[in-house]
Structures are given as C-alpha cells and as structure tokens.
Design an enzyme around this catalytic site. Structure first.
Site, PDB file in Angstrom:
ATOM      1  N   GLU A 264       0.952  -1.392  -0.113  1.00 18.48           N
ATOM      2  CA  GLU A 264       0.308   0.099   0.304  1.00 18.48           C
ATOM      3  C   GLU A 264       1.021   1.183  -0.342  1.00 18.48           C
ATOM      4  OE1 GLU A 264      -1.535   3.519   0.724  1.00 18.48           O
ATOM      5  OE2 GLU A 264      -1.938   2.715   2.907  1.00 18.48           O
ATOM      6  N   CYS A 303      -2.381   8.724   2.884  1.00 20.99           N
ATOM      7  CA  CYS A 303      -1.891   7.870   1.662  1.00 20.99           C
ATOM      8  C   CYS A 303      -2.749   8.465   0.229  1.00 20.99           C
ATOM      9  CB  CYS A 303      -1.280   7.103   1.455  1.00 20.99           C
ATOM     10  SG  CYS A 303      -2.541   6.038   2.463  1.00 20.99           S
TER      11      CYS A 303
END
Length: 508
Positions: A264, A303
């Site tokens: 990720e 993110c």
C-alpha cells in the site's frame, strides 16, 4: 504485567510511555542483541520522550524463531477460538481507548480528537470485523463426477512479515494484524522508527491474550531491521505500507524468495467538484466544503490525501471563496487539546520535506491562497513540527500536483467538462484514491468508473470502514487492505481431490 483490567490513565497531558522499550518477542520483552537503543521524540514539542530498541538482523531472527515455534499450534487452533481471542483484544482496547489514543497523539502528533474518534474506534472495529469474517468463512466442495469430489480448505501461510508506516501507527498495525492473526498466521511486525512507542503500549496491553510467538514486534530502522525482515527466507509473505520507492525495494526482496506481497504505497488523489454542488447553499454544499478541507485531516499525512482539487470553472470563484474561509477556520494547536483540529507533522524530516515543497510550488508560479509556511505556536510547542494548512492554485503539470507531499497542502485547478476532469484526474503515476462530488448520480457513476483508482469516494471522503476494500491502481500498490478478501490474502488454498471409486483409471 498486562491484565484484564483497565490500565491506569493519567490524562492526555501525562506521558503515556515507559522510559525504555525492548522488543516484544515470544510474549516477553527482549533487549536488542546489540544492546543499542535510539531516542524517540514527540512531534508535539520536539522533546525526547524515551529510548527504543535499535534492532538488527539478529533480533529479527529471534522474532522469527518465536513465530515459527508458535505457528503449528496457532494454525491448528479452531476458528472459533481464534475469533474469541480477537474479540477479547477489541474489548480490552475499547476499555483502554483513552490510553491508546493518548499514546498515538504523543507519538505521532495528531490531534487527540482524531485518535479518540477515528484511529482507535476503527482499529477496534477491525479486530471485531475479522473475528466475524473468520467465523463465517467456509471452504467448498465440488462434485467432479459421481465418485470424485474436490475439497477446498483455507490454510494459513505460516509466518508473515509486516512493516507499518508512521502516519497511522496503531490503525495500520491493526489493519494488517487483524486478518493475518485471524487467518492463523504468526507475525513479525516492524513499526516505523518515527513512531515506535504507541504500538508498544498496545503490545503491553493485549500481549497476554495471544499465545507467545503469535505476535512479535521488533523496532528499528529500515535498513537495519526492515530489510532483514523483508528479505528473509523464513517468511511466507511480506506486507508493507509506505513510500512507493521503498515499496519497489520490498518487492525486489520478496521476489528473491518467491513470496507474495501486499503493498500500500503513495498517492496523489484527485478530489473533483462539479458545478451542481454549489447550486444551493444547503447541507450538501456544506458537506462538499468539508470534503475539500479533508486534505488537512491527519496533517495531510494520509496516502489517500485529496491533495489535488479539480473544480468546474463555472463555480470556481464562488466555491473557493467559501473553501478558503473553511480552511482558515481550522484551529491549529496543541494536539493534546480536544478542540485542536490540526496538530504536528510526524517528524522534523517530514516538516522539512513539506517546507521544501512549499518553496517548490512558489518557484513554479503557483498562487498561494492561504498558508504557505511553517506555523510557530509559541511556548513549548515552538519546538514542535507544525505547518499551516496551505492552498495553492496552479496546473496539473506542476510538481506540487504530481509528487506526493504528505502534508496539509492542496493544489487546486479547474476543468471545463467531464472529459477534461477525467483526463486531469488520471494524469498521475498513482491510483490510490479519488473523490467525486455531484448532485447527479449519473455524473458520479461515470466519473467513478472512469477514474483509475482503487477507492473512489462519492459525495464523501476519508471514510475507512472495515467492510470496504482498500488498495491502489498503478504505482499505488498491489493487493488490498480491509474487507473480507484480506483473509484470503493471508491464506493459501488446499485442494484435496478425492476418488471414492474402487476402480482404476485404466492407463497402466
């Protein structure tokens, strides 16, 4: 020693950590092999708050020894028993929510209102969710013919490695640990060196609920501890959350041992506002303005931060007048105060990186609509790592639109129609998240399907429920976090193909 009672909570202003933390290996606190420790500081004031084990390959090996010693018994533990342990972990976390939330705030610099209302409740829910998913998981039987049956079983991978980031230390740990442990694996986890202490408070709190060796936490720096873990031939999977450049290295290490990876990684998420959001000055418009301001959540250290905003040009002036006001109303202050909306960046290095991008944006010719500099909050906070929420206006070819800043910085541009909005949205190396705002369901659907991203929030942003798959397209990663599919990511499928016929095939 940990017990089933609520641990002493001395208030959010009291340091929640021990003076020194060793590694948590095999259910015990184990000093680093080298005897070395590193200093942990709080982003709130920049002050030193404790010593953390500076681990190396030898410490990783000790953790792997403990995990391998426990894997057969834990993997054979019934799903019902594993699920019940998961529920006990969640219950104890909930009883000690204030303590854990305070530890996250001191360690990371994020406001206590976020750790209390988001980070910890979500972390707790992920353990409960995967306890339920595990109990509901079923294998399958396929009838091949009258005498032949194919059985399919879900089996754990064994020992897995996990490396977590510094932006949501405990939540990201729980995102990874909950499905891995539920699936019957033993874990060696390395926290980020910038936020190493909160996870140790958690381990001390819940460690006795798991059999020794199921959970092992080894602190240290990336090259000294992270690389030996990711490159070890004693793990069956590596999961990593962090920068894309580091993710490439993790994948290279894993390829040497032919093990699966979950990555990720970075993002540069577009947040798109169509003209009809401003058609009325109502609750929906107010919600859209909050959606714009979500770039500042968690100090922009997300993110999926909606760091690129695309506004239909016909409403730009009206929308941005209100949006700038909303951002300027953000209260920045001591993260330990309950009304603080934006706190400190997680490290001095991250603060300097953000400041460098503020300078880059100005040199590129982007217009600063608000913010644009470090924030000096005075007093003991003057040593902390604070940045003013910043809005740039520019174009999508600028570096501030294309490169991940990971701070409370948003870059705004305009578009004429859906086609141009989609073109700008997809003009990026990344594909982690996106936001679409419109009162028209058809517009939302077409844009949502057209954007190349793994998560498209529609008339919302920064919601992270356990039962919604999360992960990236393009250079934003491989695999998914959350959702029941994550259980499969930490398991392997065994097929038993059984013949009940007494007759031979007849080939020999």
């Amino acid at each position: 020693m940990p017990n089933d009672q609520t641990h002493p909570f001395r208030g959010v202003n009291a340091l929640p950590f021990e003076e020194r933390y060793d590694n948590f290996i095999g259910g015990e606190w184990v000093a680093p092999v080298s005897g070395r420790y590193f200093t942990n500081t709080t982003p709130i004031t920049g002050a030193e708050i404790g010593q953390i084990a500076r681990s190396e390959a030898g410490d990783i090996e000790l953790a792997l020894d403990a995990a391998h010693a426990a894997k057969e018994k834990w993997g054979a533990t019934s799903p019902a028993e594993r699920a019940n342990i998961m529920l006990k972990i969640a219950d104890r976390m909930e009883r000690n929510l204030e303590l854990l939330a305070t530890a996250e705030t001191w360690d990371n610099g994020k406001p206590i209102r976020e750790t209390m209302a988001a980070d910890l409740p979500l972390a707790i829910d992920h353990f409960r969710y995967f306890a339920g998913v595990l109990r509901a998981q079923e294998g399958s039987i396929s009838q091949i013919d009258d005498d032949t049956v194919a059985y399919h079983f879900h089996e754990p991978l064994g020992v897995v490695g996990q490396i977590i980031p510094w932006n949501f230390p405990l939540l990201m740990a729980c995102w990874k640990l909950a499905p891995a442990i539920a699936a019957g694996n033993c874990v060696v986890l390395k926290p980020a060196e910038q936020t190493p202490a909160g996870i140790m408070v958690w381990a001390n709190l819940i460690g006795d609920l798991l059999p020794p060796g199921v959970l092992n936490i080894v602190n240290g720096f990336g090259l000294e501890a992270g690389k030996p873990l990711a490159s070890s031939n004693r793990i069956a999977k590596i999961a990593f959350t962090g920068e894309t450049t580091t993710g490439r290295l993790i994948m290279q290490y894993a390829s040497e041992n032919l093990i699966p990876v979950t990555l990720e990684l970075g993002g540069k998420s577009p947040n798109i506002f169509f003209a009809d959001v401003a058609r009325e000055d109502d609750d929906f418009f107010d919600k859209a303005l909050e959606g714009f301001t979500m770039f500042a959540l968690n100090q922009g250290e997300v993110c999926t931060c909606p760091s690129r905003v695309l506004i239909q040009e016909s409403i730009y002036d009206k929308f941005m007048e209100r949006a700038v006001q909303r951002v300027q109303a953000i209260k920045q202050g001591d993260p330990r105060e309950s009304d603080t909306m934006i706190g400190a960046q997680a490290s001095s290095e991250q603060k300097e990186k953000i400041l460098s991008y503020l300078d880059i944006g100005k040199k590129e010719g982007a217009e600063v609509l608000t913010g644009g500099k470090a924030a000096d909050l005075g007093g003991e906070l003057s040593g902390g790592y604070y940045i003013e929420p910043t809005i740039f206006r520019g174009n999508n070819k600028m570096r501030i639109f294309q490169e991940e800043i990971f701070g409370p910085v948003v870059s705004v541009t305009t578009f004429k129609d859906q086609a141009e909005a989609l073109e700008i949205a997809n003009d990026t190396l990344y594909g982690l998240g996106a936001g679409v705002w419109s009162r028209d369901a058809n517009t939302c659907y077409r844009m949502g399907r057209g954007i190349k991203a793994g998560r498209v929030w529609t008339n919302c942003y920064h919601a992270y429920p356990a039962h919604a798959a999360f992960g990236g397209y393009k250079q934003s990663g491989i695999g998914r976090e959350t959702h029941k599919m994550m259980l499969d990511h930490y398991q392997q499928t065994k097929n038993m193909l059984v013949s009940y016929s007494p007759k031979k095939l007849g080939f020999f």
